[in-house]
Scaffold this motif. Structure first.
Motif, PDB file in Angstrom:
ATOM      1  N   LYS A  40      38.366  50.580  34.094  1.00  0.00           N
ATOM      2  CA  LYS A  40      37.450  49.322  33.904  1.00  0.00           C
ATOM      3  C   LYS A  40      36.678  49.601  32.692  1.00  0.00           C
ATOM      4  O   LYS A  40      36.737  48.609  31.970  1.00  0.00           O
ATOM      5  N   THR A  41      35.895  50.883  32.525  1.00  0.00           N
ATOM      6  CA  THR A  41      34.834  50.715  31.438  1.00  0.00           C
ATOM      7  C   THR A  41      35.981  51.014  30.117  1.00  0.00           C
ATOM      8  O   THR A  41      35.377  50.307  29.255  1.00  0.00           O
ATOM      9  N   THR A  42      36.835  51.676  30.199  1.00  0.00           N
ATOM     10  CA  THR A  42      37.728  51.621  29.013  1.00  0.00           C
ATOM     11  C   THR A  42      38.214  50.422  28.628  1.00  0.00           C
ATOM     12  O   THR A  42      38.428  50.031  27.379  1.00  0.00           O
ATOM     13  N   ASN A  52      36.968  54.599  41.198  1.00  0.00           N
ATOM     14  CA  ASN A  52      36.602  55.270  40.080  1.00  0.00           C
ATOM     15  C   ASN A  52      37.544  55.807  39.235  1.00  0.00           C
ATOM     16  O   ASN A  52      38.559  56.191  39.941  1.00  0.00           O
TER      17      ASN A  52
HETATM   18  N1  LIG Z   1      35.390  60.150  27.058  1.00  0.00           N
HETATM   19  C1  LIG Z   1      36.551  60.395  28.061  1.00  0.00           C
HETATM   20  N2  LIG Z   1      37.277  61.415  27.687  1.00  0.00           N
HETATM   21  C2  LIG Z   1      38.455  61.705  28.428  1.00  0.00           C
HETATM   22  N3  LIG Z   1      38.923  60.945  29.539  1.00  0.00           N
HETATM   23  C3  LIG Z   1      38.112  59.802  29.810  1.00  0.00           C
HETATM   24  C4  LIG Z   1      36.950  59.809  28.944  1.00  0.00           C
HETATM   25  N4  LIG Z   1      36.278  58.493  29.484  1.00  0.00           N
HETATM   26  C5  LIG Z   1      36.994  58.347  30.668  1.00  0.00           C
HETATM   27  N5  LIG Z   1      38.164  59.135  30.839  1.00  0.00           N
HETATM   28  C6  LIG Z   1      39.166  59.056  31.802  1.00  0.00           C
HETATM   29  O1  LIG Z   1      39.720  57.996  31.612  1.00  0.00           O
HETATM   30  C7  LIG Z   1      40.235  57.171  32.872  1.00  0.00           C
HETATM   31  C8  LIG Z   1      39.459  55.791  33.136  1.00  0.00           C
HETATM   32  O2  LIG Z   1      38.222  56.054  33.081  1.00  0.00           O
HETATM   33  P1  LIG Z   1      36.996  54.828  33.215  1.00  0.00           P
HETATM   34  O3  LIG Z   1      35.609  55.367  32.806  1.00  0.00           O
HETATM   35  O4  LIG Z   1      37.569  53.609  32.157  1.00  0.00           O
HETATM   36  O5  LIG Z   1      37.386  54.228  34.862  1.00  0.00           O
HETATM   37  P2  LIG Z   1      36.127  53.451  35.524  1.00  0.00           P
HETATM   38  O6  LIG Z   1      36.918  52.388  36.004  1.00  0.00           O
HETATM   39  O7  LIG Z   1      35.125  52.680  34.537  1.00  0.00           O
HETATM   40  O8  LIG Z   1      35.744  54.347  36.521  1.00  0.00           O
HETATM   41  P3  LIG Z   1      34.115  54.283  37.251  1.00  0.00           P
HETATM   42  O9  LIG Z   1      34.195  53.194  38.441  1.00  0.00           O
HETATM   43  O10 LIG Z   1      34.015  55.699  37.765  1.00  0.00           O
HETATM   44  O11 LIG Z   1      33.029  53.777  36.257  1.00  0.00           O
HETATM   45  C9  LIG Z   1      39.617  58.223  34.107  1.00  0.00           C
HETATM   46  O12 LIG Z   1      40.602  58.928  34.408  1.00  0.00           O
HETATM   47  C10 LIG Z   1      38.549  58.889  33.345  1.00  0.00           C
HETATM   48  O13 LIG Z   1      38.680  60.326  33.788  1.00  0.00           O
END
Ligand SMILES: Nc1ncnc2c1ncn2[C@@H]1O[C@H](COP(=O)(O)OP(=O)(O)OP(=O)(O)O)[C@@H](O)[C@H]1O
Ligand SMILES: [Mg+2]
Lengths: 209, 241
Positions: free
Chosen positions: B45-47, B41
């Motif tokens: 990934k989503t970013t 988490n």
């Molecule tokens: N809108 C936002 N504003 C500020 N920080 C954010 C935002 N969205 C994500 N983050 C931060 O950016 C980082 C990467 O987040 P991301 O959502 O890309 O992770 P992920 O790998 O998709 O996680 P997950 O498995 O929980 O979906 C994290 O530290 C998250 O807290």
């Protein structure tokens, strides 16, 4: 007399459009809150015909009773008449019809999203309340519960904004550029015109007689 | 060179509140590949996925899709060729009926009514949801919503399919039938997930992401047996050996 006929016809229409009567009654009860005081006022202020009763300075006349009844029946019939009209249509079709009636696209989009996300929103509220309740939250009007409720509303606002952003991203990534296109599968048939004509005729009759 | 579907060089992203999302990502994805992006988490990934069709456009780094750099002028074409399926189907399905939702993309592409109808019918057929057109997305089950969400993207016949957490919240039955569905689609796929089973059957190649960085990039076969690596990035139980 015509008003009574109107009421009967309206009820008949509700019946044939298979809308549950319980649903209609519930909404009528709410409308009655406005109709009832009005009738009481008319009863004591409209003077015509024989005097029937007198309480101190208030008099009730036969004309007054007649008039109050007329207003009540007319109002109820008018409200009941709405049900077959809106109770039998699908909301998505109604929205598309609005688009066709040249309602601005922005407004139509707002209605579409309200309709789509109202359930999601309600579920979110319920989930949060459940979480609060399971940690010993009970309603009431003391500082502690008000603070908790305030925080809950704040959280909801934040979540709603975040969701709005994600939905917007999803729209943009499928080529959204500000205009919401729908294929309008909405056609007016001869039957629809006939039904509309009947409803309008009853509505006018209610007003005239 | 035209073999490359996606080419990312030195991509960084910082959220407005200062949180670093990505720090210097570089990777290439070849046409027809099926690549798993795994990581705990908050790994980014989503970013990363949001950069692939220009939802996020970083000044730091460079993203090329099918040999073209993403710019304001070509964003429409990019979005047609990169289909992005979001994690929460409630975000993806925003229209009053399934038909309207699947038709949304093709309508934005300016297709004619007949073409739109054809796209919708074909996309729903691909995901096995023919007959769901008049249903309201809200009343569907999670598995059904996921399939429709994929259909909304397939309706635009993208060349690259990008999916965020396809199997999150699915029961095992729905999960495996969704995996089968994805396996049947022969386009370039990038799948972000925590689900190692999914990666095992769908992706020949896996990229491990953590704290905004690429940790490893290699064949799935090798990465999934590297228990110390998986444990270090919270992708396997700590006591696994
Ligand atoms: N809108 C936002 N504003 C500020 N920080 C954010 C935002 N969205 C994500 N983050 C931060 O950016 C980082 C990467 O987040 P991301 O959502 O890309 O992770 P992920 O790998 O998709 O996680 P997950 O498995 O929980 O979906 C994290 O530290 C998250 O807290
Ligand atoms: Mg994510």
């Amino acid at each position: 007399m015509m008003a009574m006929v109107g009421l009967a016809v309206a009820l008949f229409l509700v019946f044939i459009s298979r809308i549950p009567f319980g649903f209609v009654l519930k909404h009528l009860a709410r409308v009655s809150i406005f109709i009832f005081p009005l009738c009481v006022l008319i009863l004591f202020t409209y003077h015509q015909g024989d005097e029937i009763a007198r309480f101190y300075f208030l008099t009730v006349t036969s004309g007054g009773i007649e008039h109050a009844c007329l207003i009540a029946v007319r109002a109820l019939a008018a409200v009941i008449l709405i049900f077959p009209l809106i109770g039998t249509m699908r909301f998505d079709v109604a929205i598309k019809a609005l688009g066709k009636l040249k309602v601005p696209n922005k407004l139509v989009q707002m209605l579409i999203f309200t309709y789509r996300y109202i359930f999601v929103f309600i579920e979110e509220v319920q989930r949060m309340f459940r979480a609060l309740t399971s940690r010993g939250f009970t309603g009431g009007m003391n500082g502690r519960t008000l603070r908790a409720t305030g925080r809950l509303i704040g959280m909801l606002l934040v979540r709603t904004l975040e969701r709005a952003e994600r939905v917007y991203n999803a729209m943009v990534s499928r080529g959204y550029e500000g205009n919401l296109g729908t294929l309008v599968e909405f056609k007016i048939g001869g039957g629809d015109i006939l039904k509309a004509a009947i409803l309008i005729a009853i509505a006018i009759a209610l007003n005239v007689f | 060179m035209s073999e490359r579907a996606i080419s990312i060089t030195n991509l960084s992203h910082t959220y407005p509140d200062g949180t670093p999302g990505l720090r210097g990502i570089s990777l290439d994805i070849i046409r027809g590949e099926s690549v798993g992006v795994i990581g705990p988490n908050g790994a980014g990934k989503t970013t990363l996925l949001l950069h692939l069709n220009g939802i996020f456009m970083s000044k730091n780094g460079n993203v090329e899709i099918l040999g073209k750099e993403i710019r304001k002028e070509n964003i429409k074409g990019i979005r047609r060729s990169v289909g992005l399926v979001f994690q929460d189907p409630n975000d993806q399905l925003f229209m009053p009926t399934v038909f309207d939702d699947v038709a949304f993309g093709p309508l934005n592409m300016g297709y004619s009514e007949a073409e739109v109808r054809q796209c919708v019918a074909r996309a729903l057929d691909w995901v096995g949801m023919t007959g769901y057109e008049p249903r309201s997305p809200h009343h569907l089950g999670v598995g059904e919503k996921k399939r429709i969400a994929i259909a909304t993207v397939l309706a635009m016949t993208p060349e690259i399919l990008v999916i965020d957490e396809p199997t999150a919240n699915l029961d095992p039955g729905s999960k495996w039938s969704l995996i089968e569905l994805l396996r049947g689609l022969s386009i370039t796929k990038i799948i972000a997930t925590h689900d190692l089973e999914l990666v095992r059957v769908l992706c020949q190649r896996t990229i491990v992401l953590d704290k905004g960085r690429v940790i490893t990039d290699g064949t799935t076969k090798h990465i999934l047996v590297d228990k110390p690596l998986l444990c270090a990035h919270e992708l396997a139980p700590p006591n696994a050996t």
